[in-house]
Design a protein around this motif. Structure first.
Motif, PDB file in Angstrom:
ATOM      1  N   VAL A  63      28.632   2.225  56.157  1.00  0.00           N
ATOM      2  CA  VAL A  63      29.937   1.715  56.581  1.00  0.00           C
ATOM      3  C   VAL A  63      30.651   0.988  55.447  1.00  0.00           C
ATOM      4  CG1 VAL A  63      31.124   0.199  58.212  1.00  0.00           C
ATOM      5  CG2 VAL A  63      29.119   1.462  58.949  1.00  0.00           C
ATOM      6  N   ALA A  64      29.923   0.171  54.711  1.00  0.00           N
ATOM      7  CA  ALA A  64      30.536  -0.654  53.662  1.00  0.00           C
ATOM      8  C   ALA A  64      31.096   0.171  52.507  1.00  0.00           C
ATOM      9  CB  ALA A  64      29.528  -1.678  53.145  1.00  0.00           C
ATOM     10  N   LEU A  65      30.742   1.457  52.426  1.00  0.00           N
ATOM     11  CA  LEU A  65      31.286   2.325  51.380  1.00  0.00           C
ATOM     12  C   LEU A  65      32.508   3.099  51.864  1.00  0.00           C
ATOM     13  CD1 LEU A  65      28.018   3.625  49.717  1.00  0.00           C
ATOM     14  CD2 LEU A  65      29.623   1.896  48.860  1.00  0.00           C
ATOM     15  N   LEU A  92      33.899  -2.989  44.559  1.00  0.00           N
ATOM     16  CA  LEU A  92      33.330  -4.114  43.803  1.00  0.00           C
ATOM     17  C   LEU A  92      32.889  -5.268  44.703  1.00  0.00           C
ATOM     18  CD1 LEU A  92      35.806  -4.194  40.792  1.00  0.00           C
ATOM     19  CD2 LEU A  92      33.499  -3.205  40.871  1.00  0.00           C
ATOM     20  N   THR A  93      33.195  -5.196  46.006  1.00  0.00           N
ATOM     21  CA  THR A  93      32.792  -6.270  46.922  1.00  0.00           C
ATOM     22  C   THR A  93      31.268  -6.312  47.045  1.00  0.00           C
ATOM     23  OG1 THR A  93      32.889  -4.915  48.920  1.00  0.00           O
ATOM     24  CG2 THR A  93      34.938  -6.050  48.249  1.00  0.00           C
ATOM     25  N   THR A  94      30.756  -7.460  47.417  1.00  0.00           N
ATOM     26  CA  THR A  94      29.313  -7.632  47.573  1.00  0.00           C
ATOM     27  C   THR A  94      28.746  -6.643  48.582  1.00  0.00           C
ATOM     28  OG1 THR A  94      29.500  -9.973  47.017  1.00  0.00           O
ATOM     29  CG2 THR A  94      27.503  -9.295  48.189  1.00  0.00           C
ATOM     30  N   ALA A  99      25.548  -1.764  49.641  1.00  0.00           N
ATOM     31  CA  ALA A  99      25.454  -0.428  50.246  1.00  0.00           C
ATOM     32  C   ALA A  99      25.274   0.632  49.164  1.00  0.00           C
ATOM     33  CB  ALA A  99      26.692  -0.134  51.088  1.00  0.00           C
ATOM     34  N   LEU A 100      25.944   0.476  48.052  1.00  0.00           N
ATOM     35  CA  LEU A 100      25.818   1.425  46.942  1.00  0.00           C
ATOM     36  C   LEU A 100      24.383   1.437  46.405  1.00  0.00           C
ATOM     37  CD1 LEU A 100      27.437   3.439  45.284  1.00  0.00           C
ATOM     38  CD2 LEU A 100      28.079   1.559  43.776  1.00  0.00           C
ATOM     39  N   ARG A 101      23.766   0.289  46.306  1.00  0.00           N
ATOM     40  CA  ARG A 101      22.356   0.229  45.877  1.00  0.00           C
ATOM     41  C   ARG A 101      21.456   0.944  46.883  1.00  0.00           C
ATOM     42  NH1 ARG A 101      24.061  -4.455  43.593  1.00  0.00           N
ATOM     43  NH2 ARG A 101      23.789  -5.787  45.407  1.00  0.00           N
ATOM     44  N   SER A 102      21.701   0.720  48.172  1.00  0.00           N
ATOM     45  CA  SER A 102      20.901   1.393  49.207  1.00  0.00           C
ATOM     46  C   SER A 102      21.100   2.907  49.150  1.00  0.00           C
ATOM     47  CB  SER A 102      21.277   0.879  50.594  1.00  0.00           C
ATOM     48  OG  SER A 102      20.942  -0.478  50.719  1.00  0.00           O
TER      49      SER A 102
END
Length: 171
Positions: A63-65, A92-94, A99-102
């Motif tokens: 969702v965050a992406l 760039l948001t936390t 989410a990008l790392r996951s």
């Protein structure tokens, strides 16, 4: 070199969409929509996840992406510079970075396709996400088009394939 796929479901139906994923060897679908609801039958989160599970494809939702509403509005209006600026700030948001790392971790484990609505990857935020993943992992990006899955069946030998990342063990 390994691969991360992208696909949009605009202009297709759920059956052709799934056949495209299967023809490409996709084992995980990473939904990068902010809102996983669709007027197109079969593409809302729960129905899509169930259909994919029937076909042996894992559904993941990040969702965050997803593109925030102002970015979607800019893209819909044809303001692609505005859309890219809005999404560039959002990624760039936390929350988006977490989410990008996951997502990056998930992509290393199995052939994965990033999904959003837009057919054209040049006008969709999934391309920005795919670039981030590909740069982090040194993967190539391959854009699928789900309106004609037979093209991938006919040219299966030419499709790029996923190669699992090899881990480095300490000596």
């Amino acid at each position: 070199m390994s691969i991360v796929f992208t696909v949009g479901y605009e202009g297709t139906d759920i059956d052709r969409f799934v056949r495209t994923l299967k023809a490409a060897g996709v084992q995980q679908l990473a939904d990068v929509r902010a809102v996983a609801v669709s007027r197109k039958p079969g593409f809302s989160k729960n129905k899509l996840a169930a259909k994919l599970a029937e076909e042996g494809i894992e559904y993941l939702h990040f969702v965050a992406l997803g593109d925030p509403k102002p970015g979607r509005d800019a893209a819909r209006a044809g303001d692609f510079d505005g859309f890219r600026e809005i999404y560039g700030a959002h990624i760039l948001t936390t929350e988006a970075q977490d989410a990008l790392r996951s997502l990056t971790e998930a992509v290393q484990g199995a052939p994965t396709c990033l999904m959003c609505f837009e057919r054209d990857p040049a006008t969709c935020h999934r391309t920005i996400v795919a670039r981030e993943v590909s740069e982090a992992l040194d993967f190539d990006i391959f854009n699928l088009f789900a309106d004609d899955p037979e093209r991938y069946v006919r040219h299966a030998a030419k499709l790029p394939r996923f190669h699992p990342c090899e881990s480095v063990t300490a000596a």
